[in-house]
Structure formats: C-alpha cells, structure tokens
Design an enzyme around this catalytic site. Structure first.
Site, mmCIF file in Angstrom:
data_model
loop_
_atom_site.group_PDB
_atom_site.id
_atom_site.type_symbol
_atom_site.label_atom_id
_atom_site.label_comp_id
_atom_site.label_asym_id
_atom_site.label_seq_id
_atom_site.Cartn_x
_atom_site.Cartn_y
_atom_site.Cartn_z
ATOM 1 N N LYS A 256 0.839 -1.202 0.000
ATOM 2 C CA LYS A 256 0.000 0.000 0.000
ATOM 3 C C LYS A 256 0.872 1.249 0.000
ATOM 4 C CE LYS A 256 -4.037 -1.645 2.564
ATOM 5 N NZ LYS A 256 -4.984 -1.506 1.449
ATOM 6 N N ARG A 330 -10.533 -11.238 1.542
ATOM 7 C CA ARG A 330 -11.406 -12.243 0.925
ATOM 8 C C ARG A 330 -10.765 -13.631 0.951
ATOM 9 N NH1 ARG A 330 -11.632 -8.753 -4.535
ATOM 10 N NH2 ARG A 330 -11.434 -7.115 -2.973
HETATM 11 N N1 BES Z 1 -8.223 -3.548 4.181
HETATM 12 C C1 BES Z 1 -8.349 -3.110 2.847
HETATM 13 C C2 BES Z 1 -9.626 -2.301 2.620
HETATM 14 C C3 BES Z 1 -9.731 -0.981 3.314
HETATM 15 C C4 BES Z 1 -9.390 0.186 2.656
HETATM 16 C C5 BES Z 1 -10.240 -0.897 4.595
HETATM 17 C C6 BES Z 1 -9.519 1.407 3.287
HETATM 18 C C7 BES Z 1 -10.363 0.308 5.235
HETATM 19 C C8 BES Z 1 -10.014 1.467 4.576
HETATM 20 C C9 BES Z 1 -8.359 -4.301 1.891
HETATM 21 O O1 BES Z 1 -7.625 -5.388 2.294
HETATM 22 C C10 BES Z 1 -7.809 -3.847 0.588
HETATM 23 O O2 BES Z 1 -6.658 -3.503 0.553
HETATM 24 N N2 BES Z 1 -8.629 -3.863 -0.444
HETATM 25 C C11 BES Z 1 -8.219 -3.455 -1.740
HETATM 26 C C12 BES Z 1 -8.804 -4.418 -2.738
HETATM 27 C C13 BES Z 1 -8.290 -4.236 -4.137
HETATM 28 C C14 BES Z 1 -6.829 -4.628 -4.214
HETATM 29 C C15 BES Z 1 -9.130 -5.075 -5.067
HETATM 30 C C16 BES Z 1 -8.736 -2.044 -1.978
HETATM 31 O O3 BES Z 1 -9.863 -1.762 -1.597
HETATM 32 O O4 BES Z 1 -7.995 -1.250 -2.524
HETATM 33 MN MN MN Z 2 -5.593 -5.247 1.682
#
Ligand code: BES
Ligand code: MN
Ligand code: ZN
Length: 484
Positions: A256, A330
């Site tokens: 990230k 997921r």
């Molecule tokens: N934990 C994150 C989602 C999230 C984002 C929670 C902001 C709280 C605040 C999740 O694991 C994630 O990183 N999701 C990705 C999915 C994508 C790679 C398809 C996302 O939402 O960017």
């Molecule tokens: Mn994630």
C-alpha cells in the site's frame, strides 16, 4: 434542546432544570446563540440554583417529521454521547433527557459510548488528556422498576462490547499480533464460560486452510483461526458470524502507499466485532446459538510472502489465483466461510473491513450490506436501524462474477474495478456452502471498511479511531431472530 420553526425548544426532561432557573433556560440559551442543531453545546452556570454547578445543553436537531413531537432514539443516543464526550474530565454527570417514549436504553447507550477514551499508550502526555466521566446518573421516574434495570443492564453489556472492540482496533499492531488477538479471545471465553478452539499455523497448514496460511506466510507473526461458541438450550436458530481479522494490512508485496497504511491497524475490526458481539449475546443469554469464526493473519511483504500469481488452495478444495496480495481479506474469509458452512448453520453473516470501494460508494459512516438472500440482508439493515448504525442494502449483480475468472485457477482474487465492494462480495459468495436441500445457506456480508475506524472528528457517541462498528447491530439481530 431541539430546533423548532421559530427557534429552540427545550426537549422534555429539561423542565426541572428550567424551573430551578425560574424558567429562564430557553431565553438564556438563545442569548448564548443556541439554535438546537444536532451536536451543538452550550454551558450555563447555575450559581447554586441546582445541585449541579454547570448545566450543559446539547442540541438534538429537528424532531423527525414522522414522529411530530417525540425524538428518534438515535437523536437521544447521539445527544447523550456528545454530552459525555464534552464533559470528559468531570467526575459525575447527571442526564436529564426525554425518557417518555423511548425508555432509558438509548440514553444509557449514548452516554456509556460517549464516555470512552484510549489512553493506554500515553505517559508524558497523559495529563493533557481528560479522562472519561467516572459516574453517570440518569434521572428516571422509578429507578427500581424491572424494566429500567433491564434496559440499563442491556445498555451496559452492549457498550462494554463496543468499547472492547474500540480498544482492540486502537491497539497498535505491534501489540496485537494474531496470537495476542487469539489469546484475548481465549480470555473472554474463559471469563464468560464459552467454548473456544484456536488453530495455530501448523494446524492450519495441515488441515488445508490455504487462504489464511497464504496471507499469513509473509509475517514472522503466524496466523490463527478462532472458533468461539455460545449455545442456548432452547435456541431455535444457529447463527455463524465470520469476521476479517487482519491485524495489520501492509498490502503484502502489492504494498500500500504510505498515506493509507497507518489506517490498516483497523483491518481486524470485523473479527473484533463478531467476537465481542458473541460475548454480549451470551451475557444477555439471548435465545440463539452463535458460532463466531475469526481468521487472523498479518499481511506483510517479505521473502516468504505470497506473490501475485501464486495459487492458493482454500479449505474444501477451491483454488484462488492471487493477482493482488492486497485483496487479502477475501482470502482468509474464503477459508472461514467454507469451514463455517460445514457445520450447517441456519445463516451466516460476515463483517469485514474489505474494500476501499465501500468508502467510495457509501462514504465513511455507512456500511454496505450484501448477500444471497434479500430477506436476511434486509433483516440486517433493519437491525442496524434499530441499533443506531448506518447500513445500506447493496446488490451482488451476477454479471460481475465473470470478471473474477482466472486463467489458471477456479477464481481470481481481483476483478472489475468498478463496483469494487460488490466484486469483493461476489468473490465471497463463491465460498458460501449449501444446505442439505441444495440451496445456498442464507448469507449476508457487511463491508465496514469506513465505519470501523473514524479518521475524522468525533461525533455523537463516536470517538476518533476505532468505533466498534457492527457490534450493536449483531446483538439487535440476534434479539430479533430469538423472538422471531
Ligand atoms: N483492508 C483493505 C480495505 C480498506 C481500505 C479498509 C480502506 C479500510 C479502509 C483491503 O484489504 C484492501 O486492501 N482492499 C483493496 C482491494 C483491491 C486490491 C481489489 C482495496 O480496496 O484497494
Ligand atoms: Mn488489503
Ligand atoms: Zn485488508
């Protein structure tokens, strides 16, 4: 106080204070600039006219159009929360809010939830931060009535559970690895006489939990799977609750960006919510069975981390191509959903801080509710409304499934960018098992990505940081199902 067409009106409950001040409370508040808007606060000194040296008037906003004069329970809950946050540092607060139609439950809930702070890691800066109010009195007609006592006890149980979730979410990820989280759950189980089973990394590997193992393998802090069980001897329904428990989500090798990473200590908010909701349901002895499943892992990049293009074997045999290691929630949920389905519960509900797309679609305060059964999905939304949580029904459009097709495995872990919250829900749907009849087990999925952690200012009874999202809704839903 609340807004009216002409100005402000004192909400019922304020009469004795107004009387002690010779009926001048409204006029004084107007002179102080009060409008009665929700969240507004004005302090009035009483110079000894009441036992309290200071009166805090809190705005509750408009009376809802559908109810004419009486207030909505959530208005009352939020006003109590605002007052208790504002009065942090005071030892004792007495609340005189309208009790007539709603009873004391929302007042007690709002007050207890507003009287929260997380100071565990403050040392030198501790004196600069006011401690939460120590004692709260609620003025009622008959404090000895069984109803009043029951309402108060219920509010205390739910507020304790919500605040425990807030603590877990606020705990730095260095102090809450999967093992520590599981140990905490074990302590809760012991204190509340609940059955618990914890699988460690060896057992997870051996029993085929490829999703949890794959996500956890990049971290030196190995994963866990917690199963916590509450049984009621006269239960008619068995609910499986599943919660995403990523103790820290760096994204893994699909790292990230810095700006969105510190928030990811909240990525176990779903797991915390289902564990503490189960404890609350047990403490209230609700007539349902609950099995809570918390897959716990830390998502880190390293030489042992899973790679984009790896294929995982989920519990039960389905394969997933990991195209983005940041879509890790997921993967751990897939294992847990298959495992939970194996026990043939009457329904399954999961809560997960699953997608940034939830925030795009619904904003920071409103969770998305999806599922394979409209009735269950709507029951969750109705329970949320009663519990004072903002949740909204969202679809799982069947056409999204093909975007998750993989070149090499049964399914890929990312699909269409548009509707990302729904795509994630569609992925999960593939791992919900069938009933003996061949029909899918009724299942609902709550994406609480934004609501689990408040990045903005405190509001109502919601502090900055961990919020305890979904706990109150789960308790309410269990209550609704127990009486259905
Ligand atoms: N934990 C994150 C989602 C999230 C984002 C929670 C902001 C709280 C605040 C999740 O694991 C994630 O990183 N999701 C990705 C999915 C994508 C790679 C398809 C996302 O939402 O960017
Ligand atoms: Mn994630
Ligand atoms: Zn995540």
């Amino acid at each position: 106080m609340r807004t009216t067409d002409g100005g402000i009106a004192l909400a019922p409950g304020a009469e004795p204070i107004d009387a002690a001040l010779d009926g001048r409370l409204s006029a004084t508040l107007v002179q102080l600039g009060a409008t009665g808007k929700a969240g507004e606060q004005h302090r009035v000194t009483t110079f000894g006219a009441t036992t309290a040296p200071v009166v805090l008037a809190v705005g509750v906003g408009d009376a809802p159009r559908t109810r004419r004069s009486s207030l909505d329970p959530e208005q009352v809950r939020r006003a109590a929360g605002v007052a208790l946050r504002e009065l942090a540092g005071a030892d004792h607060v007495a609340i005189a809010l309208p009790l007539s139609n709603q009873g004391i439950r929302p007042i007690a809930e709002g007050a207890l939830l507003g009287a929260y702070a997380y100071h565990r890691f403050r040392n030198a800066s501790k004196p600069d931060h006011r401690p939460p109010v120590n004692a709260i009195s609620i003025v009622v007609d008959d404090a000895r009535s069984a109803d009043a006592k029951r309402a108060l006890a219920r509010a205390q149980v739910v507020a304790d559970a919500v605040c425990a979730v807030r603590d877990l979410v606020n705990t730095p990820p260095s102090d809450l690895h999967p093992k520590e989280f599981a140990d905490f759950a074990a302590k809760l189980a012991e204190d509340n006489n609940l059955d618990i089973e914890i699988l460690d990394e060896r057992q997870l590997k051996k029993q085929g939990y490829g999703g949890i193992v794959g996500v956890g393998q990049g971290s030196i802090n190995p994963p866990r799977l917690v199963r916590l069980e509450y049984r009621h001897p006269r239960a008619k329904k068995t609910i499986a609750l599943v919660g995403k428990g990523i103790t820290f989500d760096s994204g893994g090798l699909s790292l990230k960006p810095t700006a969105s990473m510190d928030w990811m200590k909240s990525d176990m908010g779903g797991a915390a919510a289902i564990i503490l909701a189960t404890v609350a349901i047990a403490q209230l002895k609700l007539r349902v069975n609950v099995t809570a499943w918390a897959p716990l892992a830390e998502n880190m990049p390293s030489g042992s981390a899973q790679r984009p293009s790896d294929v995982l074997h989920i519990y039960g045999g389905k394969t997933v191509e990991v195209l983005n290691t940041d879509a890790e929630g997921r993967l751990v949920l897939a294992d847990a959903l298959v495992r939970a389905s194996e026990e043939q519960p009457d329904l399954i509900i999961d809560a997960a801080t699953l997608t940034g797309a939830q925030l795009v679609a619904l904003g920071t305060h409103t969770s998305g509710v999806m599922g394979n059964d409209d009735k269950l999905r709507n029951a969750v939304v109705d329970a949320a409304k009663k519990a004072g949580e903002q949740m909204w029904p969202m679809p799982l459009p069947p056409e999204l499934r093909k975007s998750l097709d993989s070149q090499v495995a049964d399914i890929a872990n990312i699909g269409d960018t548009y509707g990302g919250m729904l795509v994630a829900g569609t992925f999960l749907q593939d791992f919900v098992g069938k009933q003996e009849s061949g029909q899918p087990i009724p299942w609902a999925h709550l994406d609480i990505a934004g609501p689990a952690f408040n990045q903005g200012d405190a509001y109502g009874y919601t502090p900055k940081g961990g919020t305890g999202a979904a706990v109150a809704t789960f308790v309410q839903l269990a209550e609704d199902l127990a009486s259905a």
